[in-house]
Write a protein that holds these residues in place. Structure first.
Motif, PDB file in Angstrom:
ATOM      1  N   GLN A   1      -6.039  -0.816  -2.641  1.00  0.00           N
ATOM      2  CA  GLN A   1      -4.699  -0.789  -2.477  1.00  0.00           C
ATOM      3  C   GLN A   1      -4.059  -0.026  -3.771  1.00  0.00           C
ATOM      4  OE1 GLN A   1      -2.788  -2.508   0.081  1.00  0.00           O
ATOM      5  NE2 GLN A   1      -0.810  -1.598  -0.474  1.00  0.00           N
ATOM      6  N   SER A   2      -4.287  -0.210  -4.898  1.00  0.00           N
ATOM      7  CA  SER A   2      -3.620   0.291  -6.201  1.00  0.00           C
ATOM      8  C   SER A   2      -4.369   1.725  -6.249  1.00  0.00           C
ATOM      9  CB  SER A   2      -3.848  -0.457  -7.370  1.00  0.00           C
ATOM     10  OG  SER A   2      -5.390  -0.910  -7.444  1.00  0.00           O
TER      11      SER A   2
ATOM     12  N   GLU B   1      -2.627   4.019  -3.726  1.00  0.00           N
ATOM     13  CA  GLU B   1      -1.242   4.360  -3.899  1.00  0.00           C
ATOM     14  C   GLU B   1      -1.262   5.364  -5.036  1.00  0.00           C
ATOM     15  OE1 GLU B   1       0.803   0.644  -4.683  1.00  0.00           O
ATOM     16  OE2 GLU B   1       0.388  -0.242  -2.929  1.00  0.00           O
TER      17      GLU B   1
ATOM     18  N   THR C   1       0.396   9.312  -5.081  1.00  0.00           N
ATOM     19  CA  THR C   1       1.291   9.951  -5.942  1.00  0.00           C
ATOM     20  C   THR C   1       0.766  10.939  -6.669  1.00  0.00           C
ATOM     21  OG1 THR C   1       2.121   7.781  -6.246  1.00  0.00           O
ATOM     22  CG2 THR C   1       2.867   9.267  -7.882  1.00  0.00           C
TER      23      THR C   1
ATOM     24  N   GLU D   1       0.608  -6.305   2.852  1.00  0.00           N
ATOM     25  CA  GLU D   1      -0.314  -5.918   1.503  1.00  0.00           C
ATOM     26  C   GLU D   1      -1.608  -6.632   1.627  1.00  0.00           C
ATOM     27  OE1 GLU D   1      -0.266  -5.661  -3.141  1.00  0.00           O
ATOM     28  OE2 GLU D   1       1.386  -5.063  -2.280  1.00  0.00           O
TER      29      GLU D   1
ATOM     30  N   VAL E   1       2.869  -0.870   2.218  1.00  0.00           N
ATOM     31  CA  VAL E   1       3.392   0.560   2.164  1.00  0.00           C
ATOM     32  C   VAL E   1       2.450   1.556   2.522  1.00  0.00           C
ATOM     33  CG1 VAL E   1       4.968  -0.115   0.162  1.00  0.00           C
ATOM     34  CG2 VAL E   1       2.626   0.652  -0.281  1.00  0.00           C
ATOM     35  N   LEU E   2       0.961   1.199   2.731  1.00  0.00           N
ATOM     36  CA  LEU E   2       0.081   2.451   3.001  1.00  0.00           C
ATOM     37  C   LEU E   2       0.091   2.648   4.764  1.00  0.00           C
ATOM     38  CD1 LEU E   2      -2.825   1.574   0.540  1.00  0.00           C
ATOM     39  CD2 LEU E   2      -1.069   3.261   0.325  1.00  0.00           C
TER      40      LEU E   2
ATOM     41  N   ARG F   1       1.645   5.949   6.465  1.00  0.00           N
ATOM     42  CA  ARG F   1       1.412   7.260   5.800  1.00  0.00           C
ATOM     43  C   ARG F   1       1.090   8.432   6.610  1.00  0.00           C
ATOM     44  NH1 ARG F   1       4.049   6.940   0.958  1.00  0.00           N
ATOM     45  NH2 ARG F   1       2.894   8.794   0.525  1.00  0.00           N
TER      46      ARG F   1
END
Length: 301
Positions: free
Chosen positions: A170-171, A174, A178, A217, A227-228, A231
């Motif tokens: 996940q991290s 993300e 970005t 999540e 939030v993914l 996308r």
């Protein structure tokens, strides 16, 4: 009746050629989903780019001379096409005595070998994307690096891989999204691109499914939204990636190239001394990349 040169080849070719092509066509094609497949008619491709971007317009007073700018010149590179061939020799006796249909299997197998070769070389850039020992771009670096030089007036460097390599999570995803959005042109201005493909290995299929499709999540005991999830990434699970932990983000203009100089061709001829018939295929192609932008990835932790 004497056997004359070419008689066996002429008799076998009408059967061998379509069987070879059938074997080629039956094998699914994956490299074209991620590479720009191009055609060339020379021995090599010279990439001599000029960055077409300019800086922002400058203030101009009444009757003042307009300031001039010029495109950014970058190093070039050459991609050379290679020739790849394979074949087999089958005796007249083997054809005459074939009781189990082995003869009919050989030609399709050769066609599949030709398709496999295109897949191996079509994925070779990504399988060597983190090392500059085999493929380099215009800047002399690997496709994915932390120090791509910017050739604009302000100089500097840019990265399209994390400073610390990481498995997909996940991290990590993300942070990658970005970092991808922060890619810049040679002058340091945003290229304004979003990734369209998340390229993964079969080992990562179920991890990524949880990351992208869970309503909350993944792997968390909070009520945070995932939030993914929305996308717009197309997940491509690729069988030809050799590192099970490697993963990539690719944009619509990712500069990964596969050049066909000559697609698969078949040849059949007799060897009267050996008493057999040769059947062979060959093809010419090359692979490489020019610009590193619109690509991002990690080889895993």
């Amino acid at each position: 009746m004497p056997i004359v040169r070419g008689q066996w080849a002429e008799n076998l070719a009408p059967a061998l050629v379509p069987m070879t092509v059938r074997g080629y066509d039956e094998m699914p094609e994956q490299y074209s989903r991620i590479m720009k497949v191009l055609t060339d008619t020379s021995a090599w491709v010279d990439d001599r780019p000029v960055d077409p971007t300019f800086g922002p317009l400058q203030p101009k007073g009444e009757l003042e001379t307009t300031l001039l700018d010029e495109p950014v010149k970058m190093p070039g590179k050459r991609i050379v096409h290679g020739t790849f061939a394979l074949g087999y020799l089958i005796s007249r006796e083997a054809v005459a005595d074939d009781k189990v249909g082995l003869f009919a299997q050989l030609a399709p197998g050769l066609g599949r070998s030709a398709k496999m070769t295109a897949e191996l070389y079509g994925h070779d850039v990504l399988n060597n994307a983190f090392s500059s020992t085999k493929y380099t771009g215009r800047d002399g670096l690997a496709l994915l690096a932390t120090n791509h030089p910017l050739y604009g007036p302000s100089g500097g460097t840019a990265a399209n891989r994390p400073s610390v390599d990481t498995d997909i999570s996940q991290s990590a995803l993300e942070a990658a999204l970005t970092a991808y959005r922060r890619q810049v042109d040679e002058r340091g201005y945003p290229i304004m691109s979003v990734p369209r493909i998340l390229l993964i290995t079969p080992e990562q299929e179920f991890i990524v499914k949880r990351l992208l499709e869970s309503p909350l999540e993944a792997g968390s005991n909070t009520n945070n939204l995932n939030v993914l999830k929305d996308r717009g990434l197309t997940v491509v699970i690729d069988d030809w990636l050799t590192d099970p932990d490697a993963w990539f983000l690719l944009g619509a203009r990712a500069d990964l190239r596969f050049y066909w100089r000559q697609r698969m061709e078949t040849y059949t001829w007799d060897d009267l001394n050996a008493g057999g018939t040769f059947h062979k295929v060959d093809q010419r192609h090359s692979t490489g990349f020019g610009d590193w932008r619109e690509s991002y990835g990690s080889p895993g932790a």
